[in-house]
Write a protein that holds these residues in place. Sequence first.
Motif, PDB file in Angstrom:
ATOM      1  N   ARG A 176      76.904  36.539  65.367  1.00 53.29           N
ATOM      2  CA  ARG A 176      75.827  36.828  64.412  1.00 53.29           C
ATOM      3  C   ARG A 176      76.179  37.944  63.430  1.00 53.29           C
ATOM      4  O   ARG A 176      75.785  37.919  62.263  1.00 53.29           O
ATOM      5  CB  ARG A 176      74.555  37.199  65.197  1.00 53.29           C
ATOM      6  N   LYS A 177      76.929  38.940  63.887  1.00 49.15           N
ATOM      7  CA  LYS A 177      77.063  40.169  63.118  1.00 49.15           C
ATOM      8  C   LYS A 177      77.923  40.016  61.868  1.00 49.15           C
ATOM      9  O   LYS A 177      77.567  40.513  60.789  1.00 49.15           O
ATOM     10  CB  LYS A 177      77.655  41.270  64.008  1.00 49.15           C
ATOM     11  N   LEU A 178      79.048  39.340  61.964  1.00 50.19           N
ATOM     12  CA  LEU A 178      80.028  39.344  60.882  1.00 50.19           C
ATOM     13  C   LEU A 178      79.841  38.199  59.885  1.00 50.19           C
ATOM     14  O   LEU A 178      80.011  38.390  58.680  1.00 50.19           O
ATOM     15  CB  LEU A 178      81.445  39.290  61.462  1.00 50.19           C
ATOM     16  N   SER A 179      79.515  37.017  60.374  1.00 49.49           N
ATOM     17  CA  SER A 179      79.488  35.837  59.499  1.00 49.49           C
ATOM     18  C   SER A 179      78.537  35.979  58.308  1.00 49.49           C
ATOM     19  O   SER A 179      78.918  35.659  57.169  1.00 49.49           O
ATOM     20  CB  SER A 179      79.140  34.591  60.318  1.00 49.49           C
ATOM     21  N   PRO A 180      77.283  36.450  58.500  1.00 46.96           N
ATOM     22  CA  PRO A 180      76.391  36.570  57.334  1.00 46.96           C
ATOM     23  C   PRO A 180      76.896  37.554  56.278  1.00 46.96           C
ATOM     24  O   PRO A 180      76.601  37.394  55.097  1.00 46.96           O
ATOM     25  CB  PRO A 180      75.078  37.059  57.953  1.00 46.96           C
ATOM     26  N   MET A 181      77.652  38.572  56.698  1.00 52.50           N
ATOM     27  CA  MET A 181      78.205  39.520  55.727  1.00 52.50           C
ATOM     28  C   MET A 181      79.175  38.817  54.787  1.00 52.50           C
ATOM     29  O   MET A 181      79.281  39.167  53.607  1.00 52.50           O
ATOM     30  CB  MET A 181      78.901  40.667  56.474  1.00 52.50           C
ATOM     31  N   ILE A 182      79.877  37.831  55.308  1.00 52.02           N
ATOM     32  CA  ILE A 182      80.803  37.055  54.476  1.00 52.02           C
ATOM     33  C   ILE A 182      80.022  36.191  53.488  1.00 52.02           C
ATOM     34  O   ILE A 182      80.341  36.119  52.296  1.00 52.02           O
ATOM     35  CB  ILE A 182      81.704  36.183  55.365  1.00 52.02           C
TER      36      ILE A 182
ATOM     37  N   ASP B  19      91.612  32.012  44.673  1.00 54.06           N
ATOM     38  CA  ASP B  19      92.535  32.297  45.777  1.00 54.06           C
ATOM     39  C   ASP B  19      91.821  33.032  46.910  1.00 54.06           C
ATOM     40  O   ASP B  19      92.018  32.718  48.098  1.00 54.06           O
ATOM     41  CB  ASP B  19      93.715  33.135  45.278  1.00 54.06           C
ATOM     42  N   LEU B  20      91.008  34.014  46.562  1.00 56.04           N
ATOM     43  CA  LEU B  20      90.303  34.781  47.588  1.00 56.04           C
ATOM     44  C   LEU B  20      89.321  33.895  48.350  1.00 56.04           C
ATOM     45  O   LEU B  20      89.191  34.006  49.578  1.00 56.04           O
ATOM     46  CB  LEU B  20      89.562  35.965  46.948  1.00 56.04           C
ATOM     47  N   VAL B  21      88.629  33.019  47.640  1.00 58.31           N
ATOM     48  CA  VAL B  21      87.672  32.122  48.302  1.00 58.31           C
ATOM     49  C   VAL B  21      88.410  31.192  49.263  1.00 58.31           C
ATOM     50  O   VAL B  21      87.923  30.911  50.375  1.00 58.31           O
ATOM     51  CB  VAL B  21      86.875  31.320  47.262  1.00 58.31           C
ATOM     52  N   ASP B  22      89.588  30.718  48.880  1.00 58.28           N
ATOM     53  CA  ASP B  22      90.378  29.876  49.791  1.00 58.28           C
ATOM     54  C   ASP B  22      90.752  30.643  51.057  1.00 58.28           C
ATOM     55  O   ASP B  22      90.674  30.104  52.173  1.00 58.28           O
ATOM     56  CB  ASP B  22      91.647  29.389  49.080  1.00 58.28           C
ATOM     57  N   HIS B  23      91.181  31.889  50.890  1.00 57.90           N
ATOM     58  CA  HIS B  23      91.537  32.714  52.053  1.00 57.90           C
ATOM     59  C   HIS B  23      90.311  32.927  52.945  1.00 57.90           C
ATOM     60  O   HIS B  23      90.402  32.849  54.180  1.00 57.90           O
ATOM     61  CB  HIS B  23      92.091  34.060  51.597  1.00 57.90           C
ATOM     62  N   ILE B  24      89.179  33.227  52.321  1.00 54.95           N
ATOM     63  CA  ILE B  24      87.946  33.456  53.088  1.00 54.95           C
ATOM     64  C   ILE B  24      87.568  32.206  53.865  1.00 54.95           C
ATOM     65  O   ILE B  24      87.226  32.279  55.059  1.00 54.95           O
ATOM     66  CB  ILE B  24      86.794  33.881  52.142  1.00 54.95           C
ATOM     67  N   HIS B  25      87.628  31.069  53.209  1.00 54.94           N
ATOM     68  CA  HIS B  25      87.262  29.810  53.864  1.00 54.94           C
ATOM     69  C   HIS B  25      88.169  29.543  55.064  1.00 54.94           C
ATOM     70  O   HIS B  25      87.702  29.158  56.144  1.00 54.94           O
ATOM     71  CB  HIS B  25      87.357  28.663  52.859  1.00 54.94           C
TER      72      HIS B  25
ATOM     73  N   ARG C  85      89.323  39.488  59.165  1.00 50.72           N
ATOM     74  CA  ARG C  85      90.226  39.206  58.043  1.00 50.72           C
ATOM     75  C   ARG C  85      89.442  38.585  56.880  1.00 50.72           C
ATOM     76  O   ARG C  85      89.644  38.956  55.714  1.00 50.72           O
ATOM     77  CB  ARG C  85      91.321  38.240  58.494  1.00 50.72           C
ATOM     78  N   ALA C  86      88.552  37.651  57.200  1.00 51.63           N
ATOM     79  CA  ALA C  86      87.721  37.055  56.154  1.00 51.63           C
ATOM     80  C   ALA C  86      86.858  38.113  55.484  1.00 51.63           C
ATOM     81  O   ALA C  86      86.664  38.096  54.259  1.00 51.63           O
ATOM     82  CB  ALA C  86      86.845  35.947  56.749  1.00 51.63           C
ATOM     83  N   LEU C  87      86.346  39.051  56.270  1.00 52.61           N
ATOM     84  CA  LEU C  87      85.527  40.131  55.716  1.00 52.61           C
ATOM     85  C   LEU C  87      86.351  41.023  54.790  1.00 52.61           C
ATOM     86  O   LEU C  87      85.848  41.500  53.764  1.00 52.61           O
ATOM     87  CB  LEU C  87      84.929  40.953  56.857  1.00 52.61           C
ATOM     88  N   ASP C  88      87.604  41.246  55.128  1.00 50.60           N
ATOM     89  CA  ASP C  88      88.494  41.995  54.235  1.00 50.60           C
ATOM     90  C   ASP C  88      88.635  41.292  52.883  1.00 50.60           C
ATOM     91  O   ASP C  88      88.573  41.924  51.821  1.00 50.60           O
ATOM     92  CB  ASP C  88      89.875  42.147  54.875  1.00 50.60           C
ATOM     93  N   TYR C  89      88.827  40.000  52.937  1.00 49.63           N
ATOM     94  CA  TYR C  89      88.954  39.241  51.690  1.00 49.63           C
ATOM     95  C   TYR C  89      87.648  39.260  50.891  1.00 49.63           C
ATOM     96  O   TYR C  89      87.673  39.296  49.655  1.00 49.63           O
ATOM     97  CB  TYR C  89      89.364  37.802  51.985  1.00 49.63           C
ATOM     98  N   THR C  90      86.496  39.236  51.585  1.00 49.05           N
ATOM     99  CA  THR C  90      85.224  39.289  50.849  1.00 49.05           C
ATOM    100  C   THR C  90      85.045  40.634  50.164  1.00 49.05           C
ATOM    101  O   THR C  90      84.461  40.707  49.075  1.00 49.05           O
ATOM    102  CB  THR C  90      84.032  39.037  51.792  1.00 49.05           C
ATOM    103  N   GLN C  91      85.544  41.710  50.783  1.00 44.18           N
ATOM    104  CA  GLN C  91      85.475  43.015  50.132  1.00 44.18           C
ATOM    105  C   GLN C  91      86.333  43.040  48.874  1.00 44.18           C
ATOM    106  O   GLN C  91      85.958  43.656  47.866  1.00 44.18           O
ATOM    107  CB  GLN C  91      85.901  44.102  51.115  1.00 44.18           C
ATOM    108  N   GLN C  92      87.483  42.377  48.919  1.00 37.36           N
ATOM    109  CA  GLN C  92      88.301  42.251  47.713  1.00 37.36           C
ATOM    110  C   GLN C  92      87.589  41.401  46.665  1.00 37.36           C
ATOM    111  O   GLN C  92      87.626  41.704  45.463  1.00 37.36           O
ATOM    112  CB  GLN C  92      89.650  41.636  48.058  1.00 37.36           C
ATOM    113  N   LEU C  93      86.918  40.347  47.127  1.00 36.48           N
ATOM    114  CA  LEU C  93      86.189  39.472  46.206  1.00 36.48           C
ATOM    115  C   LEU C  93      85.052  40.224  45.524  1.00 36.48           C
ATOM    116  O   LEU C  93      84.793  40.025  44.328  1.00 36.48           O
ATOM    117  CB  LEU C  93      85.648  38.262  46.968  1.00 36.48           C
ATOM    118  N   ALA C  94      84.378  41.104  46.285  1.00 39.08           N
ATOM    119  CA  ALA C  94      83.259  41.857  45.722  1.00 39.08           C
ATOM    120  C   ALA C  94      83.711  42.765  44.581  1.00 39.08           C
ATOM    121  O   ALA C  94      82.926  43.078  43.677  1.00 39.08           O
ATOM    122  CB  ALA C  94      82.591  42.683  46.821  1.00 39.08           C
TER     123      ALA C  94
END
Length: 703
Positions: free
Chosen positions: A510-516, A490-496, A469-478
Amino acid sequence: MNSRPIPTLSNDWSAGILAATLFLVPAVGVPHDYLLQDTLKSAVAAFGVLAAGLLFFMARCIQPRALAWHWIVLIPVTLCLYALCSSVWGHAYLSAVESLRWLLIGALVFLSLNVFAGPRQSRAFWAIHWGAVAASLWIMVYVWTGLTPFPQGAPPAATFYNRNFAAEYIVTTLPLSFYLAWKHRSVWSVGVSGLLPVPGTIAVLMTGTRSALLALLVYACCAVAWLAWRRVHKLALPDRAGRASLLTTALCVVVLGSIPSSRYSQLPSHNDKLWDHVFARAQSVSSELEPPKSSFNMRVAMWKASVRMLQDKPWTGVGAGAWEVEVPRYQDPDTMLELDYYAHSDILQLLSEYGLVVGGLSLAFLLAACLQRAAPTPPLPQDPQRYALLAALIGLATVSLFGFPLRLAGGGMLFAVLLGMLFSPVAYPVLGSLGKRTYAGGVAVFSLGLLAAVWLTMLAGRAEYHLLRALDYTQQLAKTPKTSTATVHDLVDHIHHEATLGIQANPHYRKLSPMISEVLMAHSQWPEAIWILESVVASRPHVPALLEGLALARAQLGDRQGADAALAKLQALRPAQPAIRNTELVVLANTGRDDTARARAQAWLADGLVDVKLLQSIYALGLKTHDWPLALSALRHRNRLWPEQAADGHFRMGMVYADPAVHNRTAAVEAFRQGLDVLPPAQRENYLQQVPASLRADVEKGT
């Protein structure tokens, strides 16, 4: 000790539970993006094995019977115990994960010895076959229609996310499908049984996975050798019904393989016909020996790193599951990231993690046991079922040389079941005199195992759900402009929020967190990026790219002590890497040490220890500090070493000379002219429009 038949129980449902699990693991998948496919398969496999074990011992509490035993069970048990011990010098979390994996594999080998003995083996054969058929049909539907209900990273992957995972599983099941076709050749109508292996064969060819194609070739060689052996010993060759069944398989594969599909052109071979696709994939091994970024050469790099790891710690290994943690230390010096999280060779990874004593001896005993089962026993009886199991294990070993099927739920389950069924005819009864207490203990162990599986599955599901879900929000942020302050906030709050919940559930993902964190850094959200990076670095302390990101992020906040600490670890890992010099320069410049940064930059330029990225940073440092000679020197070095960027370099030099603080009109005009001269005619007009208007006429005069 000679084996003796062990009676089955009428109230024992464990065989049915295991058979259902063998079908469901390859057949079902996740239809959304918030849970990884192998996490679901791991949960299905674990619950199936533990539920079967619970029912197995409950049935024997009611009606005691002896248990079948064979020393082959000790191999996964030994690896499980060693994995627990390796947490002392290895990675504690990953060692625990490995010990649980081997514990389940050992339990499944034991259960298969007992519940898939004699006539019940056919139930397992059919379950494995129909599960593979279900996965194969998903692949065929995707290739011919483009439809799939499952998210896929590398299609066509059916329910496995990656086509290599699907192909490695399906190709292992093919010997069982061919055995079933041979067994029913005379029972069904002429040739109809030959349809059984068709879906699996077509699906493997459609994926184009090279290790699976090699396994098909190995099967063909084994079949030829088996026929030759039977001929030498004057044994009967396949009868008319068997030949008709094989002919049906071949004709169906040829006909279905002739159906064109635009989906093949989207695969690495870029062909629209199956046979062209297969031949292109087979030939790609030799063609990929040249490009350094090819998948084959990346595998070679991982194998070399695994060999270095084994040479460094040959006896104990680096610890169970710790390959992905330690591999950055053994990669080429210019590598900043792990090439992958698995060695793409189960054999090499086992040896490098468990060492030659435990890992090597386990492989040696396993090979010896399988060779002993392969040896024909007088008077050369008809035993096709045993050779079908051996062929499946040979196929699994083939794909394990170039992939990691044993690390996945489907491959690990297949390995255990095949091993248990192979040795069930030579198992012998034990523990028959211990009575109900022994079986009650088994009930207690598997009951606790089920409770633990529920808790671990919920934890894994929660971690993946929130991180994805956080990765989805980061894609919106990008995709969001930095100027949209309210939306970004707002997006950063959701990601956090989502990342916090995910990392709390599993801080070792290891795999997902650095992508965020990458997207957060691109939007200058430094505090949020830092705590995510720190959580990953705590679990994976040897990855240069993570330490580099942490040093740069801390430097952006002016945290001199934190940035220097991350930089020191990075320099210890990659002391001679030019990219590390760039990180050092940026850290110095962003933490108030411009003079030190300029001195380092001048020394590196004098010694020629530079790359494109470092030269760009030196140029930026020169502009920031108004050290114009430093900025110009960086651009001259870049023009000389990377002439393809000379037009941009001369333009930037012209802008430096044109700056009011320098005000060297003659040098500016000459620099702009040199940049214009190296451009193709079609780009010159656009170049001139970017030259300051006051100098444009003089630049044009010189062309």
